[in-house]
Enzyme design. Sequence first.
Site, PDB file in Angstrom:
ATOM      1  N   GLU A 223      32.278  50.861  37.712  1.00  0.00           N
ATOM      2  CA  GLU A 223      32.493  51.842  37.922  1.00  0.00           C
ATOM      3  C   GLU A 223      34.391  51.113  37.809  1.00  0.00           C
ATOM      4  O   GLU A 223      34.350  50.161  39.215  1.00  0.00           O
ATOM      5  CB  GLU A 223      32.243  52.226  39.881  1.00  0.00           C
ATOM      6  CG  GLU A 223      33.465  53.631  40.189  1.00  0.00           C
ATOM      7  CD  GLU A 223      34.018  53.258  41.308  1.00  0.00           C
ATOM      8  OE1 GLU A 223      35.191  52.885  40.481  1.00  0.00           O
ATOM      9  OE2 GLU A 223      34.745  52.598  42.412  1.00  0.00           O
ATOM     10  N   CYS A 260      40.081  53.370  44.811  1.00  0.00           N
ATOM     11  CA  CYS A 260      40.085  53.362  43.022  1.00  0.00           C
ATOM     12  C   CYS A 260      39.994  55.806  43.194  1.00  0.00           C
ATOM     13  O   CYS A 260      40.402  55.986  42.746  1.00  0.00           O
ATOM     14  CB  CYS A 260      38.565  53.547  42.286  1.00  0.00           C
ATOM     15  SG  CYS A 260      36.594  53.821  43.771  1.00  0.00           S
TER      16      CYS A 260
HETATM   17  P1  NAP Z   1      38.310  42.728  38.097  1.00  0.00           P
HETATM   18  O1  NAP Z   1      39.020  42.038  37.754  1.00  0.00           O
HETATM   19  O2  NAP Z   1      37.409  43.711  37.649  1.00  0.00           O
HETATM   20  O3  NAP Z   1      36.853  41.960  38.926  1.00  0.00           O
HETATM   21  C1  NAP Z   1      35.632  42.116  39.901  1.00  0.00           C
HETATM   22  C2  NAP Z   1      34.803  40.484  39.472  1.00  0.00           C
HETATM   23  O4  NAP Z   1      34.582  40.935  38.581  1.00  0.00           O
HETATM   24  C3  NAP Z   1      34.803  39.785  40.085  1.00  0.00           C
HETATM   25  O5  NAP Z   1      33.410  38.967  40.673  1.00  0.00           O
HETATM   26  C4  NAP Z   1      35.331  39.003  38.467  1.00  0.00           C
HETATM   27  O6  NAP Z   1      34.955  37.373  38.744  1.00  0.00           O
HETATM   28  C5  NAP Z   1      34.456  39.202  37.712  1.00  0.00           C
HETATM   29  N1  NAP Z   1      34.800  39.534  36.445  1.00  0.00           N
HETATM   30  C6  NAP Z   1      36.124  40.528  36.045  1.00  0.00           C
HETATM   31  N2  NAP Z   1      36.088  39.975  34.599  1.00  0.00           N
HETATM   32  C7  NAP Z   1      34.965  39.844  34.029  1.00  0.00           C
HETATM   33  C8  NAP Z   1      34.303  39.477  33.178  1.00  0.00           C
HETATM   34  N3  NAP Z   1      35.003  39.657  31.755  1.00  0.00           N
HETATM   35  N4  NAP Z   1      33.097  38.846  32.631  1.00  0.00           N
HETATM   36  C9  NAP Z   1      32.323  38.916  33.705  1.00  0.00           C
HETATM   37  N5  NAP Z   1      32.621  38.760  34.713  1.00  0.00           N
HETATM   38  C10 NAP Z   1      34.620  38.849  35.233  1.00  0.00           C
HETATM   39  O7  NAP Z   1      38.500  43.326  40.016  1.00  0.00           O
HETATM   40  P2  NAP Z   1      39.759  43.088  41.241  1.00  0.00           P
HETATM   41  O8  NAP Z   1      39.906  41.641  40.798  1.00  0.00           O
HETATM   42  O9  NAP Z   1      38.874  43.394  42.415  1.00  0.00           O
HETATM   43  O10 NAP Z   1      41.049  43.286  40.304  1.00  0.00           O
HETATM   44  C11 NAP Z   1      41.708  43.780  39.762  1.00  0.00           C
HETATM   45  C12 NAP Z   1      42.031  44.941  39.051  1.00  0.00           C
HETATM   46  O11 NAP Z   1      40.805  45.416  39.317  1.00  0.00           O
HETATM   47  C13 NAP Z   1      42.893  46.019  40.489  1.00  0.00           C
HETATM   48  O12 NAP Z   1      44.295  45.149  39.891  1.00  0.00           O
HETATM   49  C14 NAP Z   1      42.959  47.282  39.910  1.00  0.00           C
HETATM   50  O13 NAP Z   1      43.585  47.520  38.650  1.00  0.00           O
HETATM   51  C15 NAP Z   1      41.131  47.209  39.828  1.00  0.00           C
HETATM   52  N6  NAP Z   1      40.403  47.748  40.990  1.00  0.00           N
HETATM   53  C16 NAP Z   1      39.724  48.776  40.707  1.00  0.00           C
HETATM   54  C17 NAP Z   1      38.776  49.511  41.621  1.00  0.00           C
HETATM   55  C18 NAP Z   1      38.402  50.536  41.947  1.00  0.00           C
HETATM   56  O14 NAP Z   1      37.205  50.701  41.901  1.00  0.00           O
HETATM   57  N7  NAP Z   1      38.522  51.507  40.431  1.00  0.00           N
HETATM   58  C19 NAP Z   1      39.011  48.538  42.663  1.00  0.00           C
HETATM   59  C20 NAP Z   1      39.212  46.646  42.842  1.00  0.00           C
HETATM   60  C21 NAP Z   1      40.521  47.173  41.614  1.00  0.00           C
HETATM   61  P3  NAP Z   1      36.093  36.951  39.300  1.00  0.00           P
HETATM   62  O15 NAP Z   1      37.092  37.095  39.884  1.00  0.00           O
HETATM   63  O16 NAP Z   1      35.262  35.442  39.090  1.00  0.00           O
HETATM   64  O17 NAP Z   1      36.937  36.508  37.889  1.00  0.00           O
END
Ligand code: NAP
Length: 484
Positions: A223, A260
Amino acid sequence: MHYNEALTNAAQAFEIYKKTSPAQRAQLLRGIAEAIEALGDELLEIASRESNLPLARLTGERGRTCNQLRLFADLVEEGSWVEATIDTALPGRQPLPRPDLRRMLVPLGPVVVFGASNFPLAFSTAGGDSASALAAGCTVVYKEHPGHPQTSQLVHKAITEALQKNGLPKNVFQHESGGVEVGQELVTHPATKAVAFTGSYQGGKAIFDLAMQREVPIPVYAEMGSTNPVFILPEKLKENTTELAHQAAASVLLGSGQFCTCPGLLFVPELDATDAFLETLEAELATAAPAKMLHDGIAGNYYKGLEKLLKAEGVQAIVQQETDVLEGRAALASTHVTQWLQSPALQEEIFGPFTLVVTYKSKEELLAAAKALKGQLTCTIWGTDHEQELQQKLTDVLRDKCGRLLYSGVPTGVEVSHAMTHGGPFPATTDSRSTSVGTYAIKRFARPVTFQSAPQALLPVALQDENRSGLWRTINGKLSRSSL
Ligand code: NAP
């Protein structure tokens, strides 16, 4: 090697856990809810410290998490989610006899769950993904979100206690921490049978691509967010100008826009009332008290996204405030629909307290915008009864664009229930056929198996002739609770 061990353990525990009865799994889920409640205020205080979310919000989120676990317990106990379906044998059928066929859903195996930053409880360790996987009969390897490690470990402790109390192996649920490479190893391990993820588009898509490149590809339920457009129709705007502006502002500001389902796009008709609508929206966003965002990375992404958008051609800033490292200050901008249609970048989610007003002159422009939308978690139509024809035309388009279509109220606030869809076509998710909130989420972690001409003793209880629990089953095409 360590993570290989986790998945090997999960595969071994699955051999035991998949044989548990629905009553045993229901008891485990209720036990986890009780153990989380027993953690008391310490859990909320740690979660608040780690996520910057206020205690009141986290108290609500804990309630939601425990209710969710109990809802899945009820679902599993009731039992009909397995879709037990029986076609009895027709030995005398010509030209060929029909064999006895019995189908039901069975659990997939070990599931890797990625925790979300914005819901340290309800979309994390014991959140909806873990609850639905455990309810289905799958074992879970959970990848902690680095934004709330202690919260996660505390909830893991509660789950382990519940497993112990119920005499189940501790490896039914395992907890792993570490960076991106840890997640990648978990996704690519041969024992992993499915992945659930909530977070960024970049993260979700990378994990999906990795899973598709495996020798044996597996389903990834990611998601990844949405701009959640709201379509305001002319008569509705004229009749409810300030009320709609208040509603939109409150939804954009909720939780500093870190949901989200935050409405990041408002389609507004160009009328006399438009100025009053924008003035009210501007006043609310400009005076909103800024709150600390979940973590530096999220705040950084928010301001970077805003900067890029405000530089785009044809976009005017209405509320633009100084940027801060951690505080999410609300912002507002506008553009015209013809500009919006030419700039795919204006469809990108800006995760934070921001919305883009897109003005339109005609219903043709509005319908063109609806048709140009990418997949969304939600779409909202605000219209009056007199505007039913346009509402119908929008409905015909938007039904295929989103997982949830609202006709009043705001998209933030996702009910955990049987009828909820929190999903939608790509890029809102990587699989539009399910949901990550509500009981239907359990179907992500199960697959159908048909038993042909099986002896009674070898059939699962749900498919045996005698229907001891009065389960709803489909027998020769008709729903029934009878025994055969
Ligand atoms: P994220 O960067 O997507 O990370 C979420 C999880 O996925 C973390 O455990 C991260 O690991 C892991 N991950 C990320 N990229 C990966 C990859 N290439 N391979 C394997 N694992 C990976 O999300 P976030 O830290 O929550 O927030 C960053 C951005 O996501 C926000 O600025 C926002 O734009 C978006 N977000 C969207 C939602 C939604 O509901 N749609 C919710 C929260 C955030 P690590 O942390 O260990 O790197």
